[in-house]
Design a protein around this motif. Structure first.
Motif, PDB file in Angstrom:
ATOM      1  N   ALA A  52     -48.644  -0.625   8.773  1.00 15.83           N
ATOM      2  CA  ALA A  52     -49.005   0.256   9.883  1.00 15.83           C
ATOM      3  C   ALA A  52     -49.047  -0.509  11.199  1.00 15.83           C
ATOM      4  CB  ALA A  52     -50.350   0.927   9.617  1.00 15.83           C
ATOM      5  N   ASP A  53     -49.533  -1.750  11.161  1.00 17.71           N
ATOM      6  CA  ASP A  53     -49.549  -2.579  12.368  1.00 17.71           C
ATOM      7  C   ASP A  53     -48.128  -2.843  12.856  1.00 17.71           C
ATOM      8  OD1 ASP A  53     -52.342  -2.820  12.345  1.00 17.71           O
ATOM      9  OD2 ASP A  53     -52.263  -4.544  10.996  1.00 17.71           O
ATOM     10  N   PHE A  54     -47.249  -3.160  11.930  1.00 18.23           N
ATOM     11  CA  PHE A  54     -45.843  -3.393  12.297  1.00 18.23           C
ATOM     12  C   PHE A  54     -45.234  -2.122  12.887  1.00 18.23           C
ATOM     13  CE2 PHE A  54     -41.313  -3.796  11.674  1.00 18.23           C
ATOM     14  CZ  PHE A  54     -41.049  -5.141  11.906  1.00 18.23           C
ATOM     15  N   GLY A  55     -45.534  -0.983  12.246  1.00 17.09           N
ATOM     16  CA  GLY A  55     -45.011   0.285  12.738  1.00 17.09           C
ATOM     17  C   GLY A  55     -45.505   0.607  14.135  1.00 17.09           C
ATOM     18  N   ALA A  57     -46.373  -1.575  16.405  1.00 20.09           N
ATOM     19  CA  ALA A  57     -45.677  -2.476  17.329  1.00 20.09           C
ATOM     20  C   ALA A  57     -44.294  -1.926  17.672  1.00 20.09           C
ATOM     21  CB  ALA A  57     -45.558  -3.870  16.713  1.00 20.09           C
ATOM     22  N   MET A  58     -43.596  -1.365  16.679  1.00 19.21           N
ATOM     23  CA  MET A  58     -42.269  -0.789  16.920  1.00 19.21           C
ATOM     24  C   MET A  58     -42.365   0.465  17.801  1.00 19.21           C
ATOM     25  SD  MET A  58     -40.071  -2.789  15.455  1.00 19.21           S
ATOM     26  CE  MET A  58     -41.202  -4.081  15.984  1.00 19.21           C
ATOM     27  N   ALA A  59     -43.402   1.277  17.552  1.00 19.80           N
ATOM     28  CA  ALA A  59     -43.593   2.476  18.372  1.00 19.80           C
ATOM     29  C   ALA A  59     -43.920   2.096  19.814  1.00 19.80           C
ATOM     30  CB  ALA A  59     -44.708   3.341  17.785  1.00 19.80           C
ATOM     31  N   LEU A  60     -44.779   1.088  19.980  1.00 12.56           N
ATOM     32  CA  LEU A  60     -45.132   0.603  21.313  1.00 12.56           C
ATOM     33  C   LEU A  60     -43.897   0.060  22.022  1.00 12.56           C
ATOM     34  CD1 LEU A  60     -47.467   0.009  23.303  1.00 12.56           C
ATOM     35  CD2 LEU A  60     -47.728  -2.208  22.173  1.00 12.56           C
ATOM     36  N   GLN A  61     -43.067  -0.647  21.280  1.00 12.55           N
ATOM     37  CA  GLN A  61     -41.822  -1.190  21.834  1.00 12.55           C
ATOM     38  C   GLN A  61     -40.915  -0.080  22.359  1.00 12.55           C
ATOM     39  OE1 GLN A  61     -37.999  -2.421  19.485  1.00 12.55           O
ATOM     40  NE2 GLN A  61     -39.522  -4.024  19.201  1.00 12.55           N
ATOM     41  N   ALA A  62     -40.725   0.979  21.549  1.00 10.12           N
ATOM     42  CA  ALA A  62     -39.856   2.088  21.957  1.00 10.12           C
ATOM     43  C   ALA A  62     -40.413   2.801  23.177  1.00 10.12           C
ATOM     44  CB  ALA A  62     -39.687   3.073  20.795  1.00 10.12           C
ATOM     45  N   LEU A  63     -41.732   2.989  23.205  1.00  7.73           N
ATOM     46  CA  LEU A  63     -42.358   3.689  24.325  1.00  7.73           C
ATOM     47  C   LEU A  63     -42.219   2.892  25.622  1.00  7.73           C
ATOM     48  CD1 LEU A  63     -44.026   6.130  25.248  1.00  7.73           C
ATOM     49  CD2 LEU A  63     -46.089   4.825  24.683  1.00  7.73           C
ATOM     50  N   LEU A 110     -48.432  -7.573  21.251  1.00  7.10           N
ATOM     51  CA  LEU A 110     -48.091  -8.178  22.539  1.00  7.10           C
ATOM     52  C   LEU A 110     -46.679  -8.751  22.562  1.00  7.10           C
ATOM     53  CD1 LEU A 110     -51.451  -9.989  23.393  1.00  7.10           C
ATOM     54  CD2 LEU A 110     -50.559  -7.876  24.399  1.00  7.10           C
ATOM     55  N   THR A 111     -46.175  -9.180  21.407  1.00  8.09           N
ATOM     56  CA  THR A 111     -44.856  -9.825  21.358  1.00  8.09           C
ATOM     57  C   THR A 111     -43.755  -8.819  21.043  1.00  8.09           C
ATOM     58  OG1 THR A 111     -45.291 -10.459  19.047  1.00  8.09           O
ATOM     59  CG2 THR A 111     -45.807 -12.074  20.771  1.00  8.09           C
ATOM     60  N   LEU A 112     -43.687  -8.359  19.797  1.00  9.34           N
ATOM     61  CA  LEU A 112     -42.646  -7.398  19.429  1.00  9.34           C
ATOM     62  C   LEU A 112     -42.847  -6.047  20.107  1.00  9.34           C
ATOM     63  CD1 LEU A 112     -41.959  -7.918  15.598  1.00  9.34           C
ATOM     64  CD2 LEU A 112     -40.765  -8.862  17.568  1.00  9.34           C
ATOM     65  N   GLY A 113     -44.084  -5.747  20.512  1.00  8.28           N
ATOM     66  CA  GLY A 113     -44.341  -4.489  21.197  1.00  8.28           C
ATOM     67  C   GLY A 113     -44.101  -4.577  22.684  1.00  8.28           C
ATOM     68  N   VAL A 114     -44.969  -5.322  23.389  1.00  7.99           N
ATOM     69  CA  VAL A 114     -44.945  -5.337  24.853  1.00  7.99           C
ATOM     70  C   VAL A 114     -43.782  -6.156  25.412  1.00  7.99           C
ATOM     71  CG1 VAL A 114     -46.223  -5.966  26.927  1.00  7.99           C
ATOM     72  CG2 VAL A 114     -47.426  -4.949  24.983  1.00  7.99           C
ATOM     73  N   LEU A 115     -43.672  -7.430  25.000  1.00 12.35           N
ATOM     74  CA  LEU A 115     -42.626  -8.288  25.561  1.00 12.35           C
ATOM     75  C   LEU A 115     -41.229  -7.767  25.243  1.00 12.35           C
ATOM     76  CD1 LEU A 115     -43.883 -11.966  25.028  1.00 12.35           C
ATOM     77  CD2 LEU A 115     -43.551 -10.761  27.191  1.00 12.35           C
ATOM     78  N   TRP A 363     -42.455  12.096  15.151  1.00 11.87           N
ATOM     79  CA  TRP A 363     -43.828  12.491  14.807  1.00 11.87           C
ATOM     80  C   TRP A 363     -43.854  13.862  14.132  1.00 11.87           C
ATOM     81  CZ3 TRP A 363     -46.537  16.788  16.475  1.00 11.87           C
ATOM     82  CH2 TRP A 363     -47.859  16.862  16.031  1.00 11.87           C
ATOM     83  N   LEU A 364     -43.147  14.839  14.693  1.00  7.68           N
ATOM     84  CA  LEU A 364     -43.180  16.198  14.151  1.00  7.68           C
ATOM     85  C   LEU A 364     -42.605  16.239  12.739  1.00  7.68           C
ATOM     86  CD1 LEU A 364     -43.850  19.173  14.737  1.00  7.68           C
ATOM     87  CD2 LEU A 364     -41.508  19.435  15.598  1.00  7.68           C
ATOM     88  N   ALA A 365     -41.535  15.511  12.510  1.00  7.23           N
ATOM     89  CA  ALA A 365     -40.935  15.496  11.171  1.00  7.23           C
ATOM     90  C   ALA A 365     -41.910  14.915  10.148  1.00  7.23           C
ATOM     91  CB  ALA A 365     -39.636  14.698  11.188  1.00  7.23           C
ATOM     92  N   GLY A 366     -42.570  13.819  10.526  1.00  9.88           N
ATOM     93  CA  GLY A 366     -43.545  13.234   9.608  1.00  9.88           C
ATOM     94  C   GLY A 366     -44.720  14.157   9.355  1.00  9.88           C
TER      95      GLY A 366
END
Length: 407
Positions: A52-55, A57-63, A110-115, A363-366
């Motif tokens: 969930a933490d990894f997920g 980070a990926m969502a934060l990255q996309a946003l 902070l890394t895979l998400g923000v940077l 989100w809606l599909a899930g």
């Protein structure tokens, strides 16, 4: 407007170098991002964070990729594409390399998400498209935008297998650091996309960024492009994320779902390039209408016919042709209507809408699958949205904005 003779004076070899360098940036940017899923399980096993933490980070990255895009575009319009791309490549590389060394969820965010998220917004093919619009002659512009879009899929097609090979050979941490180092190649490639004031078609806009925004938001065509790209994001991200799970709910093996994603990426190379070529010869808005209607027909046929391995693969190939073929046409319309000076910023805002649609689709599909046990409702919502997108593109006025009339 700059005379076409000035654009044609540029040597063909330099134009080809600009296109090659820009496509290299798109290939690396999309390709490295496609590798992240390979590292999920080994990272979770080795570090103090969860799936969930990894997920997240990926969502934060996309946003942040989406939200940062207009600002990166505005900086590219004002201070030059090369500087923004080089800065983005540095942030991207730092995020991936430090992500491999992250020990906690916060560090991962902070890394895979923000940077990485902000790095991608500054080193994405969206910024490359703005550079192509300014540096490539008008008669080659739509074609160049199509190639820029296709390069991202080519990166996904090439670098994902390479990432798997590196992971197997060197272990996940070293492999991830190596993919991060690859992002540094964006910096020298960015030099070729440096604007030159001697070229009239590369000249900056006479409008300030806030005046350009006010002008665009005052035009119905811009709002329609924003709404249409929201639909695109909803459809493609839902399908890409959930088609492996969907086919499993219909009793088909995961291997077919993996092939489906691969076929989408492969055929998207053809579709994006073709859309770019056609966009230089025909009405871009009518091509967009045809693409959205084509998606509706493909999804409807897929849902009404028996779901078999063959139908999944055929559907994926057809959708691949219609996948990101919207990008060169939508970005081309922004440049065509509002000019080149603020194109990166204005298309960046349109791209934010795409990412918001992506978020809602996933989100809606899930949510609906958790509550109903089926993805069927989201497929039919995608059809309805596709019809809506086709309808709103039809009345768009493709003519260049007459600034004297709106002053």
């Amino acid at each position: 407007m700059a005379p076409q003779s000035a654009a044609k004076a540029a040597p063909d070899t330099r134009i080809l170098w600009i296109i090659a360098a820009g496509c290299g940036i798109g290939l690396i940017g999309f390709g490295v991002r496609s590798d992240f899923g390979l590292f999920l399980l080994p990272m979770v096993d080795a570090r103090e964070f969860t799936k969930a933490d990894f997920g997240f980070a990926m969502a934060l990255q996309a946003l942040l990729w989406g939200l940062g895009q207009p600002f990166a575009g505005a900086m590219a319009d004002r201070y030059g594409t090369a500087r923004v791309l080089a800065t983005g490549g540095l942030l991207y590389a730092a995020g991936v390399i430090l992500g491999a060394l992250s020990q906690s969820a916060i560090q991962l965010y902070l890394t895979l998400g923000v940077l990485v998220g902000f790095g991608m917004s500054s080193a994405s093919f969206m910024i490359v498209m703005g550079a192509f619009a300014r540096l490539v002659p008008a008669e080659q512009r739509s074609w160049a935008l199509g190639i820029a879009t296709a390069s991202g899929s080519l990166g996904q097609f090439l670098l994902t297998p390479l990432g798997a090979v590196l992971l197997e050979a060197f272990g996940w941490e070293t492999a991830m650091i190596m993919t991060g180092l690859l992002c540094l190649a964006i910096i020298p490639l960015a030099i070729a996309l440096k604007s030159r004031k001697a070229e009239p078609h590369a000249a900056p806009s006479a409008l300030s960024w806030h005046a350009a925004l006010a002008e665009a938001f005052d035009q119905r065509a811009y709002w329609l492009l924003i709404l249409g790209f929201f639909v695109c994001g909803f459809q493609v991200t839902f399908i890409q994320t959930y088609i492996p799970a969907f086919v499993q709910t219909r009793g088909i093996g995961l291997d077919i779902g993996a092939w489906a994603v691969s076929l989408i990426g492969g055929f998207n190379i053809v579709g994006a390039y073709t859309a770019g070529v056609l966009g230089g010869r025909h009405s871009k808005k009518y091509l967009l209408v045809m693409i959205y209607l084509g998606r509706c027909v493909a999804i409807t046929a897929f849902m009404l016919l028996p779901i078999t391995p063959a139908s999944v693969l055929v559907f994926s190939a057809v959708m691949g042709l219609l996948w990101l073929s919207t990008v060169p046409l939508t970005s081309g319309l922004v440049a065509q209507i509002f000019g080149l000076g603020s194109m990166s910023m204005l298309f960046g805002i349109v791209f934010v809408s795409h990412q918001l649609g992506s978020f809602l689709g996933v989100w809606l599909a899930g949510y609906l699958f958790e509550t109903t046990g089926s993805f069927d409702a989201v497929w039919w919502i995608s059809v309805a949205l596709g019809l809506f997108a086709a309808a709103i593109h039809w009345p768009i006025d493709e003519r260049a904005l007459n600034r004297a009339a709106v002053a």
